[in-house]
Design an enzyme around this catalytic site. Structure first.
Site, PDB file in Angstrom:
ATOM      1  N   PHE A  67      57.917  -5.584  33.456  1.00  0.00           N
ATOM      2  CA  PHE A  67      59.231  -4.938  33.327  1.00  0.00           C
ATOM      3  C   PHE A  67      59.256  -3.528  33.925  1.00  0.00           C
ATOM      4  O   PHE A  67      60.261  -2.844  33.876  1.00  0.00           O
ATOM      5  CB  PHE A  67      59.709  -4.953  31.871  1.00  0.00           C
ATOM      6  CG  PHE A  67      60.450  -6.227  31.494  1.00  0.00           C
ATOM      7  CD1 PHE A  67      60.486  -7.312  32.365  1.00  0.00           C
ATOM      8  CD2 PHE A  67      61.096  -6.342  30.271  1.00  0.00           C
ATOM      9  CE1 PHE A  67      61.170  -8.485  32.033  1.00  0.00           C
ATOM     10  CE2 PHE A  67      61.792  -7.511  29.925  1.00  0.00           C
ATOM     11  CZ  PHE A  67      61.829  -8.577  30.802  1.00  0.00           C
ATOM     12  N   ASP A 321      55.924 -14.725  35.409  1.00  0.00           N
ATOM     13  CA  ASP A 321      55.268 -13.647  36.170  1.00  0.00           C
ATOM     14  C   ASP A 321      56.334 -12.834  36.917  1.00  0.00           C
ATOM     15  O   ASP A 321      56.169 -12.480  38.092  1.00  0.00           O
ATOM     16  CB  ASP A 321      54.201 -14.188  37.122  1.00  0.00           C
ATOM     17  CG  ASP A 321      53.295 -13.083  37.642  1.00  0.00           C
ATOM     18  OD1 ASP A 321      53.423 -11.930  37.177  1.00  0.00           O
ATOM     19  OD2 ASP A 321      52.455 -13.363  38.516  1.00  0.00           O
ATOM     20  N   HIS A 325      60.283  -6.318  42.948  1.00  0.00           N
ATOM     21  CA  HIS A 325      60.152  -5.185  43.878  1.00  0.00           C
ATOM     22  C   HIS A 325      61.498  -5.067  44.563  1.00  0.00           C
ATOM     23  O   HIS A 325      62.235  -6.057  44.663  1.00  0.00           O
ATOM     24  CB  HIS A 325      59.069  -5.453  44.926  1.00  0.00           C
ATOM     25  CG  HIS A 325      57.699  -5.653  44.342  1.00  0.00           C
ATOM     26  ND1 HIS A 325      56.892  -4.615  43.941  1.00  0.00           N
ATOM     27  CD2 HIS A 325      56.999  -6.783  44.066  1.00  0.00           C
ATOM     28  CE1 HIS A 325      55.756  -5.085  43.458  1.00  0.00           C
ATOM     29  NE2 HIS A 325      55.792  -6.401  43.513  1.00  0.00           N
TER      30      HIS A 325
HETATM   31  O1  DOR Z   1      52.402 -11.036  42.564  1.00  0.00           O
HETATM   32  C1  DOR Z   1      52.046 -10.286  41.675  1.00  0.00           C
HETATM   33  N1  DOR Z   1      52.782  -9.230  41.316  1.00  0.00           N
HETATM   34  N2  DOR Z   1      50.873 -10.506  41.060  1.00  0.00           N
HETATM   35  C2  DOR Z   1      50.338  -9.615  40.210  1.00  0.00           C
HETATM   36  O2  DOR Z   1      49.241  -9.831  39.777  1.00  0.00           O
HETATM   37  C3  DOR Z   1      51.041  -8.376  39.887  1.00  0.00           C
HETATM   38  C4  DOR Z   1      52.477  -8.504  40.153  1.00  0.00           C
HETATM   39  C5  DOR Z   1      53.181  -7.172  40.168  1.00  0.00           C
HETATM   40  O3  DOR Z   1      53.043  -6.425  39.192  1.00  0.00           O
HETATM   41  O4  DOR Z   1      53.897  -6.890  41.115  1.00  0.00           O
HETATM   42 ZN    ZN Z   2      51.617 -10.838  36.598  1.00  0.00          ZN
END
Ligand code: DOR
Ligand code: ZN
Length: 444
Positions: A67, A321, A325
């Site tokens: 988050f 997950d 971004h």
């Molecule tokens: O793709 C990913 N993004 N894998 C991770 O282990 C961390 C995550 C992130 O925090 O952006």
């Molecule tokens: Zn993760």
């Protein structure tokens, strides 16, 4: 007092659906009247929802989200991402420690817990990160602190997260620290969640493939890296008796190792993400860096194997997950340097509902024939994560908090990043048609 009556919805249980009238008073479930051949009981309330033709689930749990707060608020905030979770039928999330500062100290955990107290649409729990031995000292101090405040922080902490290789936030722990963490967590009876990619194998592959488009990312973090790290994690769990949860399983080889470990009754569970269930390396031409995450997209055989692992029960949870971004960050510079991660907390349940409705949401990739039912979503996205991380959710029973979701199984709609609630405003599933809408009710 405020009251709500949800009439005629079906509670989805493994043993079969149950048509009920459900009375909620002041946010607590007061009556669950099962409709049988007898006429419905005369219940009344200030507000009534006619839930005929809808399913009632406990609020869903997503046991793996990022988050981003504190420190990366341009990507998302607790408030924006909690709204996104809630809009997707998820009312409890477990947040990862790779923020700025990372959640590797008691004071960083305290700050996050304080922030989460202001959020009422979602119950946010936190993983504690360990990258250095001193973080284990912090964890031990938290465990033995008798104060009321420490008890409250422990109640919000769902386990320890360990990275076997770097990802966003550079949280890779040294081999010695990883070992010590497994030992300490076994003693403290805390689950360890492991991001399993072997750093040595990844480093070698990245050196061999120094340039390329986004699809090179999958070659630079190959399946063997996941296999090797899962083997090490299982070995450590077996040595110390640590409760181990493998995060975002993405390969057939890893699945096989977990299956074997479970056959030996080791205390091991695992999760898979929607992006590894619905996307593969074949999606790179359409997605570019918007399909870049760690572990990376795999070839379609792996995707198929993961659905097999869901079908035979080796995979315990589906977790998003959710790792947003900004689209600018994803777009700028060399594709191999673009940040890894995709949003997914709001699209997780709709994608799964679509499969339970007998449809395949990917607009191009061929459908796999799967036995996947609505009850499986309850097991994978509520019952199992609730048990594994001891979240203390009571589900649908008299006296439990009314943390409920109504699912309209036939509602068809289209996923559009602009209309989703996550701050980043994009989705790797742009334009996908889904069937099934989950709406949170009863939390007020
Ligand atoms: O793709 C990913 N993004 N894998 C991770 O282990 C961390 C995550 C992130 O925090 O952006
Ligand atoms: Zn993760």
């Amino acid at each position: 007092m405020t009251s709500l009556l949800i009439r005629g919805g079906s509670v989805v249980r493994a043993a079969g659906d149950e048509r009920v009238d459900l009375l909620v008073e002041d946010g607590v479930i007061r009556d669950v009247h099962v409709r049988t051949a007898a006429p419905p009981k005369l219940l009344s309330a200030d507000n009534t929802i006619d839930a005929a033709g809808q399913f009632i689930f406990p609020g869903f749990v997503d046991c793996h989200v990022h988050f981003r707060e504190p420190g990366m608020e341009q990507k998302g905030t607790m408030e924006s991402e909690a709204q996104s979770a809630c809009a997707g039928g998820i009312t409890t999330v477990c947040d990862m420690p790779n923020t700025r500062p990372p959640t590797v100290t008691v004071s960083a955990l305290r700050e996050k817990v304080r922030g989460a107290e202001k959020i009422d649409v979602c119950d946010i729990r936190f993983f504690f990160g360990v990258t250095k031995p001193e973080h284990l000292t912090e964890l031990k101090n938290l465990q033995k602190d008798p104060s009321e405040e420490a008890g409250m922080l422990r109640a919000r902490c769902c386990g320890v997260k360990l990275f076997f290789d770097h990802s966003t936030g550079d949280q890779k722990a040294a081999t010695k620290t990883i070992r010590e963490t497994f030992q300490v967590c076994a003693e403290l009876k805390i689950p360890v969640v492991a991001h399993c990619e072997d750093a040595g194998i990844n480093a070698k592959a990245a050196k061999a493939i120094a340039a390329g488009d986004a699809s090179a990312h999958s070659l630079r973090r190959p399946p063997e890296a996941e296999k090797k790290a899962i083997a090490s994690a299982i070995e450590l769990s077996s040595t110390f008796g640590t409760q181990l949860h493998i995060a975002h399983l993405s390969t057939a080889q890893g699945l096989l190792l977990i299956r074997q470990a479970k056959e030996q009754s080791l205390p091991i569970t695992c999760e898979v993400t929607p992006h590894h269930l619905f996307l593969s390396t074949e999606d790179y031409p359409a997605l570019g860096t918007f399909g870049k995450m760690n572990p990376p997209l795999r070839s379609p055989e792996h995707l198929e194997a993961l659905w097999g692992g869901l079908e035979d029960g080796v995979i315990d949870c589906i977790a998003s997950d959710h790792a947003p971004h900004t689209s600018e960050e994803k777009r700028s510079g060399n594709p191999l340097d673009a940040p890894s991660g995709v949003p997914g907390v709001e699209t997780l349940i709709p994608l799964l509902l679509t499969v339970a409705a007998g449809k395949w949401p990917h607009p191009v990739a061929q459908s796999l024939s799967k036995k996947f039912r609505y009850a499986d979503i309850g097991r994978l996205c509520f019952k199992n994560p609730n048990r594994i991380f001891a979240l203390g959710k009571r589900g649908i029973e008299v006296g439990a908090p009314a943390d409920l979701v109504l699912v309209h199984p036939e509602e068809m709609w289209t996923l559009k990043g602009e209309e989703l609630h996550a701050k980043c405003k994009w989705t790797p599933y742009e334009g996908w048609n889904v069937t099934g809408k989950a709406t949170v009710v009863g939390r007020w």
